[in-house]
Design a protein around this motif. Structure first.
Motif, PDB file in Angstrom:
ATOM      1  N   ALA A  25      12.055  16.533 -18.432  1.00  0.00           N
ATOM      2  CA  ALA A  25      10.855  15.825 -17.961  1.00  0.00           C
ATOM      3  C   ALA A  25      10.695  16.015 -16.461  1.00  0.00           C
ATOM      4  O   ALA A  25      11.677  16.081 -15.734  1.00  0.00           O
ATOM      5  CB  ALA A  25      10.964  14.351 -18.295  1.00  0.00           C
ATOM      6  N   LEU A  26       9.464  16.109 -16.096  1.00  0.00           N
ATOM      7  CA  LEU A  26       9.166  16.236 -14.669  1.00  0.00           C
ATOM      8  C   LEU A  26       9.286  14.869 -13.995  1.00  0.00           C
ATOM      9  O   LEU A  26       8.985  13.837 -14.604  1.00  0.00           O
ATOM     10  CB  LEU A  26       7.750  16.763 -14.481  1.00  0.00           C
ATOM     11  CG  LEU A  26       7.517  18.195 -14.933  1.00  0.00           C
ATOM     12  CD1 LEU A  26       6.046  18.538 -14.805  1.00  0.00           C
ATOM     13  CD2 LEU A  26       8.348  19.168 -14.124  1.00  0.00           C
ATOM     14  N   PRO A  27       9.698  14.836 -12.753  1.00  0.00           N
ATOM     15  CA  PRO A  27       9.756  13.545 -12.054  1.00  0.00           C
ATOM     16  C   PRO A  27       8.351  13.000 -11.869  1.00  0.00           C
ATOM     17  O   PRO A  27       7.380  13.772 -11.811  1.00  0.00           O
ATOM     18  CB  PRO A  27      10.421  13.876 -10.724  1.00  0.00           C
ATOM     19  CG  PRO A  27      10.249  15.345 -10.537  1.00  0.00           C
ATOM     20  CD  PRO A  27      10.112  15.933 -11.910  1.00  0.00           C
ATOM     21  N   PRO A  28       8.238  11.685 -11.799  1.00  0.00           N
ATOM     22  CA  PRO A  28       6.898  11.100 -11.616  1.00  0.00           C
ATOM     23  C   PRO A  28       6.288  11.550 -10.288  1.00  0.00           C
ATOM     24  O   PRO A  28       7.002  11.812  -9.321  1.00  0.00           O
ATOM     25  CB  PRO A  28       7.149   9.598 -11.632  1.00  0.00           C
ATOM     26  CG  PRO A  28       8.606   9.413 -11.403  1.00  0.00           C
ATOM     27  CD  PRO A  28       9.281  10.695 -11.811  1.00  0.00           C
ATOM     28  N   ALA A  29       4.979  11.630 -10.291  1.00  0.00           N
ATOM     29  CA  ALA A  29       4.264  12.026  -9.072  1.00  0.00           C
ATOM     30  C   ALA A  29       4.453  10.943  -8.017  1.00  0.00           C
ATOM     31  O   ALA A  29       4.522   9.759  -8.334  1.00  0.00           O
ATOM     32  CB  ALA A  29       2.789  12.204  -9.385  1.00  0.00           C
ATOM     33  N   PRO A  30       4.558  11.323  -6.778  1.00  0.00           N
ATOM     34  CA  PRO A  30       4.717  10.313  -5.734  1.00  0.00           C
ATOM     35  C   PRO A  30       3.476   9.427  -5.663  1.00  0.00           C
ATOM     36  O   PRO A  30       2.362   9.875  -5.913  1.00  0.00           O
ATOM     37  CB  PRO A  30       4.907  11.117  -4.451  1.00  0.00           C
ATOM     38  CG  PRO A  30       4.484  12.508  -4.762  1.00  0.00           C
ATOM     39  CD  PRO A  30       4.532  12.665  -6.249  1.00  0.00           C
ATOM     40  N   ALA A  31       3.712   8.173  -5.337  1.00  0.00           N
ATOM     41  CA  ALA A  31       2.594   7.222  -5.227  1.00  0.00           C
ATOM     42  C   ALA A  31       1.712   7.614  -4.050  1.00  0.00           C
ATOM     43  O   ALA A  31       2.201   8.104  -3.032  1.00  0.00           O
ATOM     44  CB  ALA A  31       3.137   5.811  -5.029  1.00  0.00           C
ATOM     45  N   ALA A  32       0.438   7.420  -4.231  1.00  0.00           N
ATOM     46  CA  ALA A  32      -0.500   7.718  -3.148  1.00  0.00           C
ATOM     47  C   ALA A  32      -0.245   6.740  -2.011  1.00  0.00           C
ATOM     48  O   ALA A  32       0.043   5.569  -2.239  1.00  0.00           O
ATOM     49  CB  ALA A  32      -1.933   7.578  -3.665  1.00  0.00           C
ATOM     50  N   PRO A  33      -0.324   7.209  -0.802  1.00  0.00           N
ATOM     51  CA  PRO A  33      -0.101   6.290   0.310  1.00  0.00           C
ATOM     52  C   PRO A  33      -1.172   5.204   0.320  1.00  0.00           C
ATOM     53  O   PRO A  33      -2.323   5.439  -0.042  1.00  0.00           O
ATOM     54  CB  PRO A  33      -0.207   7.182   1.554  1.00  0.00           C
ATOM     55  CG  PRO A  33      -0.875   8.430   1.112  1.00  0.00           C
ATOM     56  CD  PRO A  33      -0.645   8.547  -0.370  1.00  0.00           C
ATOM     57  N   ALA A  34      -0.747   4.007   0.700  1.00  0.00           N
ATOM     58  CA  ALA A  34      -1.693   2.895   0.758  1.00  0.00           C
ATOM     59  C   ALA A  34      -2.732   3.199   1.820  1.00  0.00           C
ATOM     60  O   ALA A  34      -2.407   3.643   2.909  1.00  0.00           O
ATOM     61  CB  ALA A  34      -0.953   1.599   1.070  1.00  0.00           C
ATOM     62  N   ARG A  35      -3.969   2.970   1.469  1.00  0.00           N
ATOM     63  CA  ARG A  35      -5.050   3.200   2.417  1.00  0.00           C
ATOM     64  C   ARG A  35      -5.380   1.894   3.111  1.00  0.00           C
ATOM     65  O   ARG A  35      -5.519   0.865   2.467  1.00  0.00           O
ATOM     66  CB  ARG A  35      -6.308   3.665   1.685  1.00  0.00           C
ATOM     67  CG  ARG A  35      -6.273   5.068   1.274  1.00  0.00           C
ATOM     68  CD  ARG A  35      -7.681   5.482   0.967  1.00  0.00           C
ATOM     69  NE  ARG A  35      -7.697   6.412  -0.126  1.00  0.00           N
ATOM     70  CZ  ARG A  35      -8.788   6.775  -0.761  1.00  0.00           C
ATOM     71  NH1 ARG A  35      -9.926   6.229  -0.444  1.00  0.00           N
ATOM     72  NH2 ARG A  35      -8.736   7.649  -1.724  1.00  0.00           N
ATOM     73  N   SER A  36      -5.504   1.958   4.377  1.00  0.00           N
ATOM     74  CA  SER A  36      -5.959   0.770   5.087  1.00  0.00           C
ATOM     75  C   SER A  36      -7.444   0.953   5.364  1.00  0.00           C
ATOM     76  O   SER A  36      -7.927   2.068   5.530  1.00  0.00           O
ATOM     77  CB  SER A  36      -5.179   0.570   6.384  1.00  0.00           C
ATOM     78  OG  SER A  36      -5.378   1.676   7.225  1.00  0.00           O
ATOM     79  N   LEU A  37      -8.130  -0.155   5.390  1.00  0.00           N
ATOM     80  CA  LEU A  37      -9.553  -0.080   5.687  1.00  0.00           C
ATOM     81  C   LEU A  37      -9.724   0.325   7.137  1.00  0.00           C
ATOM     82  O   LEU A  37      -8.953  -0.075   7.998  1.00  0.00           O
ATOM     83  CB  LEU A  37     -10.205  -1.448   5.451  1.00  0.00           C
ATOM     84  CG  LEU A  37     -10.212  -1.917   4.003  1.00  0.00           C
ATOM     85  CD1 LEU A  37     -10.766  -3.331   3.916  1.00  0.00           C
ATOM     86  CD2 LEU A  37     -11.056  -0.981   3.154  1.00  0.00           C
ATOM     87  N   PRO A  38     -10.711   1.145   7.396  1.00  0.00           N
ATOM     88  CA  PRO A  38     -10.914   1.536   8.785  1.00  0.00           C
ATOM     89  C   PRO A  38     -11.289   0.318   9.632  1.00  0.00           C
ATOM     90  O   PRO A  38     -12.022  -0.552   9.177  1.00  0.00           O
ATOM     91  CB  PRO A  38     -12.070   2.539   8.718  1.00  0.00           C
ATOM     92  CG  PRO A  38     -12.739   2.292   7.421  1.00  0.00           C
ATOM     93  CD  PRO A  38     -11.707   1.698   6.510  1.00  0.00           C
ATOM     94  N   ALA A  39     -10.772   0.266  10.828  1.00  0.00           N
ATOM     95  CA  ALA A  39     -11.097  -0.834  11.724  1.00  0.00           C
ATOM     96  C   ALA A  39     -12.528  -0.676  12.222  1.00  0.00           C
ATOM     97  O   ALA A  39     -13.008   0.434  12.428  1.00  0.00           O
ATOM     98  CB  ALA A  39     -10.125  -0.862  12.885  1.00  0.00           C
ATOM     99  N   ARG A  40     -13.189  -1.782  12.372  1.00  0.00           N
ATOM    100  CA  ARG A  40     -14.533  -1.780  12.932  1.00  0.00           C
ATOM    101  C   ARG A  40     -14.488  -2.529  14.251  1.00  0.00           C
ATOM    102  O   ARG A  40     -13.544  -3.251  14.511  1.00  0.00           O
ATOM    103  CB  ARG A  40     -15.536  -2.531  12.054  1.00  0.00           C
ATOM    104  CG  ARG A  40     -15.376  -2.445  10.616  1.00  0.00           C
ATOM    105  CD  ARG A  40     -16.413  -3.343   9.974  1.00  0.00           C
ATOM    106  NE  ARG A  40     -15.978  -3.630   8.627  1.00  0.00           N
ATOM    107  CZ  ARG A  40     -16.716  -4.167   7.722  1.00  0.00           C
ATOM    108  NH1 ARG A  40     -17.909  -4.546   7.996  1.00  0.00           N
ATOM    109  NH2 ARG A  40     -16.257  -4.364   6.526  1.00  0.00           N
ATOM    110  N   ALA A  41     -15.527  -2.401  14.980  1.00  0.00           N
ATOM    111  CA  ALA A  41     -15.612  -3.175  16.220  1.00  0.00           C
ATOM    112  C   ALA A  41     -15.871  -4.629  15.841  1.00  0.00           C
ATOM    113  O   ALA A  41     -16.680  -4.904  14.949  1.00  0.00           O
ATOM    114  CB  ALA A  41     -16.742  -2.649  17.082  1.00  0.00           C
ATOM    115  N   PRO A  42     -15.179  -5.559  16.475  1.00  0.00           N
ATOM    116  CA  PRO A  42     -15.457  -6.973  16.197  1.00  0.00           C
ATOM    117  C   PRO A  42     -16.922  -7.275  16.511  1.00  0.00           C
ATOM    118  O   PRO A  42     -17.516  -6.661  17.395  1.00  0.00           O
ATOM    119  CB  PRO A  42     -14.535  -7.726  17.153  1.00  0.00           C
ATOM    120  CG  PRO A  42     -13.534  -6.729  17.620  1.00  0.00           C
ATOM    121  CD  PRO A  42     -14.155  -5.375  17.483  1.00  0.00           C
TER     122      PRO A  42
END
Length: 118
Positions: A2-19
């Motif tokens: 069996a092939l090893p599981p695919a690596p988890a996708a990196p967590a995406r952070s929401l882009p910062a906006r200007a306050p």
């Protein structure tokens, strides 16, 4: 095998906006009408500019209003300042937004110019 599981996708952070600062929902609703002009101020032909510092909470409610600059030195000017505080206290506001777009408390500075209509 069996092939090893695919690596988890990196967590995406929401882009910062200007306050974003707090904002009035409808500036026209906040402006005093001619009938709001105090009679004593009208008789004395009092004019000036009131500058207010308005603290808005994260729910868009007014927490506090301070007079940053009075419209002038007389009793009639204090009457104009009191009307400005009352009118801007009755207005609807949008709260400030942080970098993630979440509502937060903020401060709004507004000026109100008092002049008599001829």
């Amino acid at each position: 095998m069996a092939l090893p599981p695919a690596p988890a996708a990196p967590a995406r952070s929401l882009p910062a906006r200007a306050p974003q600062p707090p904002a009035l929902v409808d500036i026209e609703a906040c402006k005093p009408r001619p009938e709001d002009y105090p009679r004593a101020a009208t008789r004395a032909r009092t004019t000036g500019t009131t500058v207010l510092r308005i603290a808005i909470d994260a729910d868009g409610r007014v927490g506090r209003i301070d007079i940053e600059k009075t419209s002038g030195p007389t009793r009639e000017h204090r009457l104009l300042d009191a009307v400005a505080v009352k009118k801007f206290g009755e207005c609807a506001y949008r709260p400030a937004l942080d970098e993630q777009g979440r509502p937060v408390a903020g401060v709004l500075v507004r000026s109100l110019v008092w002049r008599l209509e001829e």
